[in-house]
Write an enzyme that holds these catalytic residues in place. Structure first.
Site, short mmCIF file in Angstrom:
data_model
loop_
_atom_site.label_atom_id
_atom_site.label_comp_id
_atom_site.label_asym_id
_atom_site.label_seq_id
_atom_site.Cartn_x
_atom_site.Cartn_y
_atom_site.Cartn_z
N LYS A 79 0.86 -1.18 0.00
CA LYS A 79 0.00 0.00 0.00
C LYS A 79 0.90 1.24 0.00
CE LYS A 79 -3.92 1.89 2.69
NZ LYS A 79 -4.76 1.69 3.88
N SER A 154 -9.59 1.60 3.02
CA SER A 154 -8.73 2.37 2.14
C SER A 154 -7.68 1.53 1.40
CB SER A 154 -8.01 3.44 2.95
OG SER A 154 -7.18 2.86 3.93
N SER A 178 -9.67 -0.76 7.19
CA SER A 178 -9.08 -0.55 5.86
C SER A 178 -8.37 -1.75 5.25
CB SER A 178 -8.12 0.64 5.88
OG SER A 178 -8.86 1.82 5.95
#
Ligand code: ZN
Lengths: 494, 520
Positions: A79, A154, A178
């Protein structure tokens, strides 16, 4: 079966048996990204050159017998809020679009020590603020299951990359769900570890007292393998714990050996003594019918393995959303103050004085959701409002912790859905932040209390969209939820 | 002040009011590394060379608290009679400024390390207790440097993350004079316990001053102002005087004092309003989530407490009482920890010098010789040692512009030297020579004296021989002396000393000289 469908443990064996080389495998994934990612949009940065160079090095290391990790030679992605030395780390924000860290996050160092090969950096909601990956400055990521839908957020890029076979595994971060929610929406496995189990050093902070890095993988064993590699005390993170972690993958392998023996009696009693509590608030009217059915079906499966499942009431759930958002926004407003255009990141070109420089830099550098959260966070910490909001939220946090810990006196695992619904359509909730926030109701209490929780696929809804099952454990009891999830996965696969 | 008033009028107005002054003192701690990273705290260095991603506040970095900073804070608390709880936490103080890397300063809000202490000062022969409200630890910010050539402001983050303690007092001070006495005292305490070097010119000691006035006899405190940017004791004193008179004139002219922060301009001798109460920052303090609270255990607290040395005041008393030194001597000898330790080791006073092994600094030079204290302790001439330190030692240090810590000889050697003079092994003049040689070489004075044959000549026949020689060579002077010219005797003594290179025992020499002349 295609190569991209294989898990870490399968590929690792193939590498060991020299059925495939690391360079070849890396090249394969890079090609697959080239082929697939224009449709998915999981990647912000693809580190092709570095990946191939690294693959050659790792292969040499493997040939010399330098790695004994299952992760050696396995291509993965991160990420884009996890700092990588010399490689842009943007947090999917214009603010950090030019930021190249001069250091690696501790998790990155650890994965490298295990021989990991980095393919690139993955899309996300800007500064990890969002539940759909729609707030990225760069692009919208599509759900590989249904490209009209969001992958969740996210860590939407992480879940989409794993689901689409654009990386064998990925790391995400989980502040209010997330990792778990996108894993659930994309039909993969995601683990949010206990707060303090994994170092946060090098994870660009959103809400420091909730943030935790964790793996997104194809199956539960992979999840345990990655967690093994990244867990542990870090002298650069004062909130990391010196808890002695067991070898989670080995625990699962031992369990599998027992499970596979012919004795049906052992099989049906393998979870004997495990009590699973299902909060009624997790399966009430607000939850989609298909989701509820899938959870109740999962309870039956656990019972068939010898576990005891029981519904119970957790009325404190009413307060988790406001508590979470007040504290998270407050911390975020302070954490994001360093993006002032002075030392790194985006800076305004035209300005009149210092104050105007700050305003213009931050107005232009941040997207709307980030600005909303900074403003709300600043507001709840302001004198005159502090007691009514922030202080009250801290008290509520204590109460929520108390009630969850009380429930854990009775249950080994708390179970429920990851989200009240399945993946929604792109654009469906962008105009209604409250609706978006409410979707986090089952994931945020885990962060408020600092507990570990895993998200695993447990069926499909009427639109053939994946449903996620959430298993929440006691502090530092990842072992139990990994075991339960592992057995559930085995039963469902049969 | 634009108003023209004669001094009598000013004095009269000044007499009408009482003044209450409180201080916020910032002292940079002398730990080797910064508060949240391992960068050096050394002063100076090219801009942005004492920095790392952590103290620059780069994304993803985290602070880890330097335990020494907590210890130093505790020591400051113990030395100022503070209460120390066994639990403390850090908070974030949020504001934007280019010298603040993270957009917040990690400080302490509601749970400072120390609270409710006091420091006693002597004002015009009277003891006065100045209450300490709290002492907390925090990080320093960087520095902005304005480049006159390019008209650009440049940020230097070398200082960012250097540990500070902030000491807040109650408004117990009532004049500039008292304030300076208090600050001098505080400075000597902090230096003595080795937590800060308190160099004002390097900014490692800074003070903001809160001032209010009220009509004499009034119980209620007046509205206070805060004055910042005070860089020396002199500017603090001037700023206080100016602010007191400014406030008096405001009140005398029927205006109200506005609660505000003022900035002192030392060149012009005037302060300006920086911001009013309404414009004050809302710092939005909240607990620092990156740092768990610090919980002290008893053993640690005891260890830190016992590492706080005897303070200058106690030492001064001891020097006067136990060793009968004049107050003048005691004041000078306790003016710095190094000097006081040196003196104590020289006289064999059992001090806590062994505890000086502070972080990073290693063993102090003067601490090494402790084992040998006992042998000199009983016989030593304390006043003579004091004289040597105050005289020759401090003079050489000053001449050569070096510190007491640069002294290479053992303090017990000074005691040896004094004893040798007292016992008449060498005379005072030779003593001075030996002292200088000892200073330069670090050698034992006994060895120096032996190597250079500097012992006083007490051999009677040898001395007599030289006396005879001097008398023979200077008949005129002898005659003059015999004719009652006392001065000529001094000349003859001088010649005698010259012949013996100053080593002749003066009493013996005098006696022989008289004897020989009388027999002529
Ligand atoms: Zn540093």
């Amino acid at each position: 079966m295609e190569l991209y469908q294989y898990t870490i443990h399968e590929l690792s064996r193939m590498i060991k048996l020299k059925e495939i080389g690391v360079y070849e495998l890396t090249k394969y994934f890079l090609n697959r990204i080239k082929e697939k990612d224009s449709k998915i949009g999981a990647y912000i940065t693809i580190t092709e050159e570095e990946a191939l160079k690294r693959a050659e090095e790792v292969q040499k290391g493997i040939d010399r017998g330098e790695f004994n990790s299952l992760l050696a030679g396995i291509p993965m992605a991160l990420k884009d809020n996890i700092c990588t030395m010399g490689i842009p780390t943007t947090c999917a924000s214009r603010m950090l679009s030019n930021f190249v860290p001069p250091y690696n996050a501790t998790v990155v160092e650890k994965l490298y020590q295990n021989g990991a090969v980095l393919l690139g950096k993955l899309n996300m909601d800007e500064f990890a603020m969002g539940s759909s990956t729609e707030s990225s400055y760069f692009k919208i990521t599509k759900n590989p299951v249904d490209p009209e839908r969001v992958p969740g957020g996210s860590s939407g890029g992480s879940a989409a990359a794993v689901a689409a076979g654009e990386a064998v595994y990925a790391l995400g971060s989980d502040t209010g769900g997330s990792i778990r929610q996108p894993a659930s929406y994309c039909g993969v496995v995601g683990l949010k570890p206990t707060y303090g189990a994994v170092s946060r050093f090098g994870l660009v902070a959103y809400a420091s007292s909730f943030d935790q890095i964790g793996p997104i993988t194809k199956d539960v064993l992979d999840c345990a393998i990655v967690f093994n590699a990244i867990a542990g005390k870090d002298e650069f993170d004062a909130t990391s714990s010196d808890f002695k972690h067991p070898d989670y993958a080995e625990e699962l392998n031992n369990l599998y050996n027992r499970y596979c023996c012919e004795n049906e009696c052992i099989k049906s009693g393998i979870l004997k003594g495990i009590k699973i509590g299902i909060p009624r608030e997790f399966i009430d009217d607000g939850v989609d019918e298909d989701v509820r059915k899938a959870i109740l079906k999962a309870a039956k499966i656990f019972e068939s393995l010898g576990a005891e499942c029981e519904e119970f009431s957790l009325p404190i759930m009413e307060y988790v959303i406001p508590t979470y958002y007040i504290i998270a926004f407050a911390e975020a407003s302070s954490n994001l103050a360093r993006y002032d255009g002075i030392k790194f990141g985006y800076r305004a070109e035209k300005f009149e004085d210092l104050m105007d420089f700050y305003k213009t830099t931050r107005s232009e550098g941040f997207g709307i959701e980030v600005k909303r959260r900074i403003l709300l966070g600043t507001y709840v910490l302001s004198s005159g409002y502090y007691d009514a909001y922030y202080k009250k939220a801290l008290k509520a946090r204590t109460l929520i912790s108390r009630d969850f810990n009380k429930a854990f006196e009775k249950y080994n695992v708390i179970m429920g859905p990851v989200t009240p619904d399945t993946a929604f359509k792109i654009g469906e909730k962008t105009d209604d932040p409250i609706k978006m926030y409410m979707g986090d109701i089952f994931t945020v209490p885990v962060n408020i209390v600092g507990l570990p929780a895993i998200s695993i696929p447990c069926g499909k809804d009427r639109n053939n969209l994946p449903i996620g099952l959430q298993l929440i454990g006691k502090h530092f009891d990842e072992k139990t939820i990994l075991k339960a999830a592992f057995l559930f996965e085995k039963v469902v696969l049969e | 002040m634009s108003v023209n008033l004669d001094k009598a009028k000013l004095d009269y107005l000044r007499e009408k009011y009482e003044v209450a002054i409180g201080l916020e003192v910032h002292a940079e701690l002398s730990t080797k590394t910064k508060i949240f990273c391992s960068c050096t705290t050394e002063f100076g260095g090219s801009p942005n060379t004492h920095c790392c991603p952590i103290c620059m506040g780069m994304p993803g970095t985290l602070p880890v608290l330097n335990k020494k900073v907590v210890e130093y804070g505790m020591k400051a608390g113990y030395a100022t009679n503070c209460k120390i709880l066994n639990f403390t936490k850090q908070d974030r103080k949020n504001y934007f400024y280019p010298d603040l890397p993270k957009g917040y300063q990690i400080s302490q809000y509601d749970l400072p390390i120390c609270r409710e202490g006091y420091v006693e000062i002597d004002v015009q022969g009277r003891r006065k207790k100045i209450r300490i409200t709290r002492i907390h630890i925090e990080e320093d910010a960087g520095k902005l440097v304005h480049d006159e050539l390019t008209h650009r402001t440049i940020a230097d983050y070398n200082r960012a993350g250097v540990p500070l303690i902030e000491i807040v007092t109650e408004p117990d001070l009532s004049s500039a004079e008292e304030t300076i006495i208090f600050l001098e005292k505080l400075k000597s305490i902090l230096q003595f316990i080795d937590v800060s070097d308190c160099k004002m010119q390097e900014g490692s000691l800074r003070a903001d001053v809160n001032i209010s006035i009220r009509p004499k006899g009034s119980k209620n405190l007046g509205t206070r102002t805060e004055t910042k940017n005070l860089n020396s004791f002199k500017s603090i004193s001037r700023a206080i005087e100016a602010e007191i008179m400014r406030q008096i004139m405001e009140v005398e002219n029927g205006r109200e004092i506005i609660q505000e922060t003022r900035r002192w301009d030392d060149e012009k001798g005037v302060s300006y309003s920086m911001r009013s109460k309404e414009e004050e920052h809302d710092y939005r303090y909240f607990p620092e989530p990156d740092l768990p609270p610090v919980i002290f255990n008893e053993v640690w607290m005891e260890r830190v407490k016992s590492s706080v040395p005897e303070l200058p005041e106690a030492r001064k008393k001891k020097y006067m009482k136990k060793y009968n030194l004049p107050e003048y001597d005691a004041d000078i000898l306790t003016s710095s920890r190094e000097l006081s330790d040196f003196f104590e080791e020289a006289i064999g006073e059992k001090s806590r010098t062994a505890d000086r092994k502070t972080e990073g600094r290693g063993e102090s030079k003067t601490g090494k010789y402790e084992n040998n204290i006992a042998e000199v302790a009983t016989t030593v001439n304390v006043k003579a040692i004091s004289n040597w330190i105050m005289g020759d030692l401090l003079r050489i240090l000053k001449d050569r512009n070096i510190e007491i810590s640069d002294v290479t000889f053992s303090p017990k050697y000074l005691a040896k030297l004094v004893t040798m003079i007292d016992k008449g092994v060498i005379n005072a003049n030779t003593g001075k020579k030996v002292f200088e040689k000892m200073f330069d070489s670090g050698k034992d004075p006994e060895i120096i004296v032996k190597e250079e044959c500097l012992e006083i000549i007490t051999d009677e026949s040898y001395l007599l021989e030289i006396v005879k020689k001097v008398v023979e060579q200077n008949p005129k002077s002898v005659a003059d002396y015999k004719n009652g010219k006392e001065k000529s005797f001094s000349f003859l003594m001088g010649q005698l000393m010259k012949e013996t290179k100053g080593k002749a025992d003066p009493q013996l020499a005098r006696k022989y000289l008289i004897d020989v002349i009388n027999t002529l």
